[in-house]
Design a protein around this motif. Structure first.
Motif, PDB file in Angstrom:
ATOM      1  N   THR A 219       0.832  -1.211   0.000  1.00  0.00           N
ATOM      2  CA  THR A 219       0.000   0.000   0.000  1.00  0.00           C
ATOM      3  C   THR A 219       0.858   1.250   0.000  1.00  0.00           C
ATOM      4  OG1 THR A 219      -1.720  -1.184   1.220  1.00  0.00           O
ATOM      5  CG2 THR A 219      -1.823   1.223   1.214  1.00  0.00           C
ATOM      6  N   TRP A 220       1.903   1.245   0.817  1.00  0.00           N
ATOM      7  CA  TRP A 220       2.796   2.395   0.892  1.00  0.00           C
ATOM      8  C   TRP A 220       3.549   2.586  -0.417  1.00  0.00           C
ATOM      9  CZ3 TRP A 220       3.975   6.716   3.285  1.00  0.00           C
ATOM     10  CH2 TRP A 220       5.257   7.253   3.153  1.00  0.00           C
ATOM     11  N   VAL A 221       4.034   1.502  -0.994  1.00  0.00           N
ATOM     12  CA  VAL A 221       4.802   1.587  -2.239  1.00  0.00           C
ATOM     13  C   VAL A 221       3.938   2.114  -3.377  1.00  0.00           C
ATOM     14  CG1 VAL A 221       6.067   0.258  -3.964  1.00  0.00           C
ATOM     15  CG2 VAL A 221       6.414  -0.219  -1.530  1.00  0.00           C
ATOM     16  N   VAL A 222       2.728   1.567  -3.509  1.00  0.00           N
ATOM     17  CA  VAL A 222       1.830   1.992  -4.585  1.00  0.00           C
ATOM     18  C   VAL A 222       1.410   3.448  -4.395  1.00  0.00           C
ATOM     19  CG1 VAL A 222      -0.436   1.612  -5.623  1.00  0.00           C
ATOM     20  CG2 VAL A 222       1.005  -0.336  -5.038  1.00  0.00           C
ATOM     21  N   SER A 223       1.137   3.840  -3.158  1.00  0.00           N
ATOM     22  CA  SER A 223       0.728   5.225  -2.894  1.00  0.00           C
ATOM     23  C   SER A 223       1.842   6.198  -3.256  1.00  0.00           C
ATOM     24  CB  SER A 223       0.348   5.388  -1.426  1.00  0.00           C
ATOM     25  OG  SER A 223      -0.734   4.548  -1.083  1.00  0.00           O
ATOM     26  N   ARG A 224       3.050   5.857  -2.862  1.00  0.00           N
ATOM     27  CA  ARG A 224       4.173   6.734  -3.174  1.00  0.00           C
ATOM     28  C   ARG A 224       4.404   6.817  -4.684  1.00  0.00           C
ATOM     29  NH1 ARG A 224      10.508   5.717  -1.530  1.00  0.00           N
ATOM     30  NH2 ARG A 224      11.354   7.445  -2.730  1.00  0.00           N
ATOM     31  N   ALA A 225       4.299   5.684  -5.383  1.00  0.00           N
ATOM     32  CA  ALA A 225       4.470   5.683  -6.834  1.00  0.00           C
ATOM     33  C   ALA A 225       3.382   6.502  -7.505  1.00  0.00           C
ATOM     34  CB  ALA A 225       4.457   4.257  -7.361  1.00  0.00           C
ATOM     35  N   GLU A 228       4.143  10.187  -7.106  1.00  0.00           N
ATOM     36  CA  GLU A 228       5.262  10.590  -7.955  1.00  0.00           C
ATOM     37  C   GLU A 228       4.841  10.699  -9.417  1.00  0.00           C
ATOM     38  OE1 GLU A 228      10.015   9.559  -8.478  1.00  0.00           O
ATOM     39  OE2 GLU A 228       8.678   8.150  -7.476  1.00  0.00           O
ATOM     40  N   VAL A 229       4.058   9.729  -9.892  1.00  0.00           N
ATOM     41  CA  VAL A 229       3.594   9.787 -11.279  1.00  0.00           C
ATOM     42  C   VAL A 229       2.683  10.990 -11.495  1.00  0.00           C
ATOM     43  CG1 VAL A 229       2.151   8.612 -12.994  1.00  0.00           C
ATOM     44  CG2 VAL A 229       3.855   7.318 -11.697  1.00  0.00           C
ATOM     45  N   ALA A 230       1.792  11.256 -10.536  1.00  0.00           N
ATOM     46  CA  ALA A 230       0.914  12.419 -10.657  1.00  0.00           C
ATOM     47  C   ALA A 230       1.719  13.716 -10.690  1.00  0.00           C
ATOM     48  CB  ALA A 230      -0.079  12.441  -9.493  1.00  0.00           C
ATOM     49  N   ALA A 231       2.755  13.797  -9.846  1.00  0.00           N
ATOM     50  CA  ALA A 231       3.594  14.990  -9.831  1.00  0.00           C
ATOM     51  C   ALA A 231       4.325  15.179 -11.160  1.00  0.00           C
ATOM     52  CB  ALA A 231       4.593  14.911  -8.685  1.00  0.00           C
TER      53      ALA A 231
END
Length: 298
Positions: A219-225, A228-231
């Motif tokens: 969950t943490w990995v996907v949320s961070r990714a 980052e992609v949105a940014a």
């Protein structure tokens, strides 16, 4: 105009900087009047998209540092992003294992956000050299002082070296500009200050450490990714709308430590890892290509 429609458009208008509303007030009011025509129950999609796109463009252009070359502004923003992201992941809570290192990180981040590159440069250099000590000395000598972490791999030290190199470049550039203008300032802002909201990033990262959730949890990995992609998508949009390459350059600076990590762990990277790095790299490359084309047309 219904009260719900009015409230919705007021929220859209707040996306515009104050100076833009003052200069283009009549145009914005005209859009609202059009939306208030009889029978209108919700903001028309075209007007809504126009307001959102205009507000985003105006804010992006207002965020550009005045009187600073795009390359310097892009490098500065990239260094800020790398610094706050690196120290946000550094273990601080619930136990402060390296109090001196935590203070050093806070000083470095504040100096970068405030634009004090001549303060940030030596602090970042100390951080880069210290973390690289086992690499430089081959592990034969360990310092007695327990200042901060020591790494024997390139990936963990890459962010510190990126921040150090960028800080030195900006400090030297500004020093040369001051000598040309007949003044030399060794203290204070040498780059325009960034928003203090950047300092909320490490605070949020340290607060999340209190939850004791491992950073490798899916969950943490996907949320961070996802963040980052949105940014990076916003970076691409900002490059195209503002017709400026500083955002793409900042994204490239942010990506550089990640590419060092990928190169060092290439043989153990999973298919999902390659997908993630492929997406973020493609977005950064697309932003750089867009910036180059915009510059060529200018």
């Amino acid at each position: 105009m219904s009260h719900a429609l009015e409230r919705r458009y007021r929220r859209l208008l707040r996306a515009y900087p104050e100076h833009y509303r003052a200069e283009h007030g009549e145009e914005l009011i005209g859009t609202l009047m059009e939306a208030a025509r009889p029978g209108a129950q919700r903001p028309p999609l075209r007007e809504t998209a126009h307001l959102l796109a205009g507000g985003f463009t105006a804010r992006v252009r207002a965020a550009r540092a005045p009187g600073v070359p795009p390359w310097a502004d892009g490098l500065h923003l990239g260094a800020v992003v790398v610094a706050v992201a690196t120290f946000a992941q550094f273990p601080v809570l619930p136990y402060v294992n390296y109090p001196a290192w935590t203070v050093l990180g806070i000083v470095l981040m504040v100096a970068l956000v405030r634009g004090w590159t001549r303060v940030a440069a030596p602090v970042a250099a100390v951080a880069a050299v210290w973390t690289s000590w086992p690499i430089v000395w081959g592990g034969f000598y360990v310092p007695v002082v327990n200042l901060g972490p020591l790494y024997g791999d390139l990936a963990p030290v890459a962010p510190y070296w990126v921040v150090a190199v960028v800080s030195v470049v900006l400090a030297v550039r500004r020093a040369g500009a001051d000598r040309t203008a007949g003044r030399v300032r060794w203290w204070g802002a040498t780059m325009p200050a960034r928003s203090s909201r950047w300092l909320l990033v490490p605070l949020a990262g340290w607060a999340l450490q209190l939850t004791q959730v491992p950073t490798y949890e899916p969950t943490w990995v996907v949320s961070r990714a996802g963040v980052e992609v949105a940014a990076l998508l916003l970076v691409l949009a900002a490059t195209l709308t503002a017709r400026d390459g500083r955002w793409a350059l900042a994204a490239a600076v942010h990506l550089l430590p990640g590419l060092v990590y990928l190169a060092e762990n290439l043989l153990v990277t999973s298919a999902r890892g390659f997908l993630y790095w492929g997406v973020v790299t493609a977005l950064v490359v697309a932003s750089l290509v867009a910036a180059r084309r915009v510059h060529a047309k200018a």
